[in-house]
Structures are given as structure tokens and as C-alpha cells.
Design a protein around this motif. Structure first.
Motif, PDB file in Angstrom:
ATOM      1  N   GLU A  36       0.835  -1.200   0.000  1.00 40.39           N
ATOM      2  CA  GLU A  36       0.000   0.000   0.000  1.00 40.39           C
ATOM      3  C   GLU A  36       0.874   1.257   0.000  1.00 40.39           C
ATOM      4  O   GLU A  36       1.834   1.355   0.757  1.00 40.39           O
ATOM      5  CB  GLU A  36      -0.869  -0.005   1.265  1.00 40.39           C
ATOM      6  CG  GLU A  36      -1.704   1.234   1.489  1.00 40.39           C
ATOM      7  CD  GLU A  36      -2.961   1.230   0.642  1.00 40.39           C
ATOM      8  OE1 GLU A  36      -2.837   1.383  -0.581  1.00 40.39           O
ATOM      9  OE2 GLU A  36      -4.044   1.082   1.211  1.00 40.39           O
ATOM     10  N   GLY A  89      -0.506  -6.124   0.123  1.00 37.61           N
ATOM     11  CA  GLY A  89      -1.069  -5.275  -0.914  1.00 37.61           C
ATOM     12  C   GLY A  89      -1.862  -4.162  -0.263  1.00 37.61           C
ATOM     13  O   GLY A  89      -1.731  -3.943   0.944  1.00 37.61           O
ATOM     14  N   GLY A  90      -2.663  -3.472  -1.041  1.00 37.20           N
ATOM     15  CA  GLY A  90      -3.408  -2.372  -0.438  1.00 37.20           C
ATOM     16  C   GLY A  90      -4.488  -1.880  -1.363  1.00 37.20           C
ATOM     17  O   GLY A  90      -4.669  -2.406  -2.461  1.00 37.20           O
ATOM     18  N   LEU A  91      -5.221  -0.868  -0.890  1.00 39.58           N
ATOM     19  CA  LEU A  91      -6.322  -0.348  -1.696  1.00 39.58           C
ATOM     20  C   LEU A  91      -5.811   0.473  -2.870  1.00 39.58           C
ATOM     21  O   LEU A  91      -6.309   0.344  -3.984  1.00 39.58           O
ATOM     22  CB  LEU A  91      -7.248   0.514  -0.822  1.00 39.58           C
ATOM     23  CG  LEU A  91      -7.976  -0.210   0.298  1.00 39.58           C
ATOM     24  CD1 LEU A  91      -8.843   0.755   1.081  1.00 39.58           C
ATOM     25  CD2 LEU A  91      -8.830  -1.333  -0.260  1.00 39.58           C
TER      26      LEU A  91
END
Lengths: 250, 227
Positions: free
Chosen positions: B5, B103-105
Motif C-alpha cells: 500500500e 497489498g493495499g487499496l
């Protein structure tokens, strides 16, 4: 994983309206991305940490372990941002001053962004996002698929853990070749059981008149405009301070 | 390897999201129609999505000692076909971001592109190609899973190179650098994942004929193979 879900359901802000948490978190995330990281990053990090530890009362250790999750990726990637590869005089690899700055920027930005994400996931259970997903225009069928995946993840995780324990007890992971084989068997078995579970669920639901929609009650949460305003005021404050600091940096 | 992220600059994050979004929407429409025609498929897909998540959370035996995870990209593409994987992979990546902080948005778009779109398509293409050449099934499953993995890492390295071009040698130099990090760590992993996928597919073909027949809506070849 269990820790995140546990605190999502038990933290002090669990019963707040999801918008009160989502809006500030997303705004902070946006600020982190658009402003220079070195000035905004530490402020965002401090703000979200305070909100998580003092506001939502999530233990500091859990918060720190969340922040450490992308550490592997950062450790692998960041040194290479600081280094520069040069073809002009043959082939040389050296550290460059701009690279250090870029690497530092990236680390700070990533950590601040992860803290925003952690704030969101540690305070809001996934089920609370569902009405929101519907409002964004995702078809009901897909939203339900997401909910089913969420439920089944925990069912399967427990099974995987049990299976792995059993295999370990029988020395299934004592050598590399055995590990590959054991893991393959575990995964294959898990998949078989997943399909079985899907079929049982399907029969059970069909017997109860399932027509492709599960109706559930979503708890009504009242949106407190005051709390939302206070939270957004903090976000604006962080943004303004970050902006001023950024101007000072130049 | 998920891009963390906030790792990508905002412009890159936005562009990758814009690239992935239409493909995921197309996939969502297909899946939605499939589910309306056959409601039981919803449960099958949900079980598979949850399975992919749990598989990715299981630590792989690793040669280098670093902590590493299977992607399940190849297996998904083999069992469901790539057009379904775009949506299913996106859902799994979303849960990985939210439940594991992998991971991330903001980097979801970039990760979806490498793991849920390119990886499955490459795996599927190789599977079809080698099957067309009458290769043994184990061989084509191994190649599909391994090369699907490698394609994913190559795309990730490319995404990072585009985002962080080298000051001296530009995007190409940066790409070589990132491939240099990935190759020694991810190559053995890709091989292990290939072997793992063969073990899984063999097990399924041996003991789960009925379930494989259920999957017929997606890849016709596997059901035909498993006659």
C-alpha cells in the motif's frame, strides 16, 4: 488474520457508523499520496496510531504488527531504489543521492498509507462494508459472493491449520521434497473439501427456498454528524500542517 | 509479491486502476450472468475464492528462507479459466489487503493487473498451447503454473520500473534491477508452485471426478480429460 478480524469486531469504535471511519481514512490516504511524503507521512502515521490505540483501543502490539506486514516487500524493493545502474561506462551499480531521497520518500509514504489501511481494517468489520458496496453499484450477486468468501475463509483456514498440524506431527515437513508433497496434498484435500462444503451449502439452501439471494439484517447505525465533523476537522488539520511543512521543505 | 500500500506514486496507482477496472467489470458481468443462470455456481465460486485466499496464506517451503506464499493464479486459471479469475482474483486480493495487509487499496489496480489478469491469461494460454501439442497433462500444468507465476513477477517488476525509473539508465535499468531482486527469490518459488499445482491437479483427477464435472461450466478440456 485472526487478530485483525478479532479487533475489527471488538474495538471500541466497532458500533460507529462505517462512514465515520471510512471517510477520514480515505481522505488521509489521499493526502498521503498527493502531498510530499516526508512532511505529511509522519503526521498521518501519528494521527492514525493515536486513533487506533487511544480511540479504538486496539493494543499497540497488534497495530505495530500490522505496520510490519509490508516490511518484507519494502526491504526487498527499497534498496534498489537507492541504487543506480549505469550502462554508459560498461556496467556499474552505485548509490545515488537522489535515490536515497526517493527510497526514504517511498518508505514513509508506504508506512503512512498502511497505517490508514490498518485503521480502517482494525476498526470496521468487513460485514459493515456491505451496504457501502451496494451503494457503489456493485450488483447484489457479487456482493453476496464477497460475503460468502469472507465466511468461508475462516472455515477453511481452521481446516488448513488442523491439517497442517496433523501433517507436521507425521514429519510431513521434515525435508523440502516432502514439504512440497505435503503442501500439495493439503491444498488438494482442502480444495476437495471446499467443493464438498459448497455442495452441502447449496443443498441446504435449496431446501430452504434459495433463489440466489440471501437476505440478512444489517444493523442500523446512526451517523453522528458531530463525530464525523470532528474527525474530518482533524484530517483537515493534518492536511494543512502537512502542506505548510511541505512548503517549508522547499 | 504484492506491491505494498502506498508504494506506487499516485499517478501510477490511478493508471493501473483505470487499466484493470474495465477488465474486472467485464468479468463481473460474466460471472453475474453465470450465477443468475445457475445459482449453485455462486457457492462453488465462493468456496474457490476462499480456498485461494487460504492457499495464499499458507507458507510455502522456501529455499532461500524468506517467507513466501503461493499465488494460486495458475490453479485458478486451470480450473476456472481466466475470464472468471479476473473477478475472483480481485476479491481475493481485496481480502488479502484487508485481512492480511498484503497489498493495499491504492495498489489494488496494479496487483489485480499482474496477478488476476496477466498471470491467469498466460497460464491459460500455455495450458491450451501445450495441450494442443499433446504434451502430457502434468507437464502442461507445471509449465502453466510456473510460467504464469513468472509472468506475474515480470509484470510486477515492469510496474515498479515504470514507477521508479533509474536516474542513470532509465526504465530499462530499473527493470533489470527489479528483475534482479525477483529472479533469485521468485524463480525457485515459481518452480515449487508449479510442482505444487501438479500435485493438486493429480489429486483432484484421482479423487474428485464428480467435482471436476461440476466445474464443466468453465474449462471444458479438464472435464474431457478426466472422462
Amino acid at each position: 488474520m485472526q487478530a485483525i478480524d478479532h479487533y475489527a469486531w471488538t474495538n471500541r469504535w466497532r458500533d460507529r457508523h462505517p462512514a465515520e471511519k471510512l471517510l477520514p481514512a480515505i481522505s488521509l490516504l489521499t493526502l498521503t499520496l498527493i502531498l510530499p511524503p516526508l512532511s505529511i507521512g509522519p503526521l498521518v502515521l501519528a494521527g492514525t496510531m493515536l486513533a487506533m490505540v487511544y480511540g479504538a483501543q486496539v493494543p499497540l502490539r497488534t497495530v505495530l504488527s500490522m505496520l510490519a506486514a509490508p516490511a518484507m516487500f519494502l526491504l526487498a524493493g527499497v534498496p534498489f531504489l537507492a541504487m543506480s545502474l549505469d550502462f554508459t561506462h560498461g556496467f556499474s551499480l552505485h548509490f545515488s543521492p537522489d535515490g536515497w531521497r526517493l527510497a526514504l520518500d517511498t518508505i514513509v509514504r508506504a508506512l503512512a498509507a498502511v497505517s490508514c489501511l490498518s485503521f480502517l481494517t482494525l476498526t470496521t468489520p468487513l460485514v459493515d462494508w456491505v451496504p457501502l458496496l451496494r451503494r457503489v453499484g456493485i450488483p447484489a450477486g457479487i456482493v453476496e459472493l464477497i460475503l460468502l468468501v469472507y465466511r468461508l475463509i475462516f472455515v477453511f483456514a481452521e481446516r488448513a491449520l488442523t491439517g497442517r498440524q496433523a501433517q507436521t506431527a507425521r514429519l510431513g515437513y521434515s525435508r523440502l521434497d516432502r514439504s512440497v508433497c505435503s503442501l500439495g496434498l493439503l491444498a488438494g484435500n482442502l480444495f476437495q473439501r471446499s467443493l464438498e462444503q459448497a455442495r452441502r451449502l447449496e443443498i441446504g439452501l435449496a431446501a430452504r427456498g434459495y433463489r440466489g439471494e440471501l437476505r440478512v439484517l444489517t444493523p442500523e447505525r446512526s451517523l453522528s454528524w458531530m463525530r464525523l465533523t470532528i474527525a474530518m476537522a482533524f484530517v483537515v488539520l493534518i492536511g494543512v500542517m502537512g502542506g505548510l511543512l511541505a512548503r517549508g521543505w522547499r | 509479491m504484492h506491491i505494498a500500500e502506498g508504494f506506487l506514486p499516485p499517478l501510477h496507482a490511478a493508471v493501473w486502476t483505470a487499466v484493470s477496472l474495465p477488465l474486472v467489470i467485464i468479468s463481473a458481468h460474466r460471472v453475474n450472468r453465470l450465477m443468475q443462470d445457475q445459482p449453485q455456481i455462486k457457492l462453488l465460486l465462493a468456496a474457490s475464492g476462499a480456498f485461494a485466499f487460504v492457499l495464499s496464506a499458507l507458507k510455502l517451503p522456501s529455499v532461500t528462507g524468506s517467507c513466501s506464499h503461493a499465488t494460486g493464479t495458475g490453479l485458478g486459471a486451470i480450473l476456472f479459466g481466466p475470464s472468471v479469475m479476473a473477478l475472483l482474483g480481485t476479491i481475493v486480493l481485496l481480502f488479502q489487503a484487508l485481512l492480511l495487509a498484503h497489498g493495499g487499496l491504492t495498489t489494488l489496480g496494479a496487483n489485480v493487473f499482474s496477478m488476476a489478469i496477466v498471470g491467469p491469461w498466460v497460464a491459460y494460454g500455455i495450458l491450451r498451447g501445450t495441450q494442443g501439442l499433446n504434451a502430457p497433462l502434468a507437464m502442461s500444468v507445471f509449465l502453466a503454473a510456473m510460467l504464469g507465476d513468472m509472468a506475474t513477477y515480470t509484470v510486477t517488476a515492469g510496474q515498479l520500473a515504470l514507477a521508479f525509473p533509474d536516474p542513470a539508465s532509465g526504465i530499462l535499468g530499473s527493470f533489470i534491477k527489479f528483475m534482479g531482486v525477483f529472479a533469485p527469490t521468485q524463480l525457485p518459488l515459481a518452480v515449487i508452485e508449479g510442482l505444487l499445482t501438479v500435485v493438486i491437479v493429480n489429486l483432484l483427477r484421482q479423487y474428485s471426478q464428480d467435482e471436476l464435472r461440476d466445474l464443466q461450466a468453465f474449462p471444458r478440456w479438464l472435464a474431457a480429460e478426466a472422462r
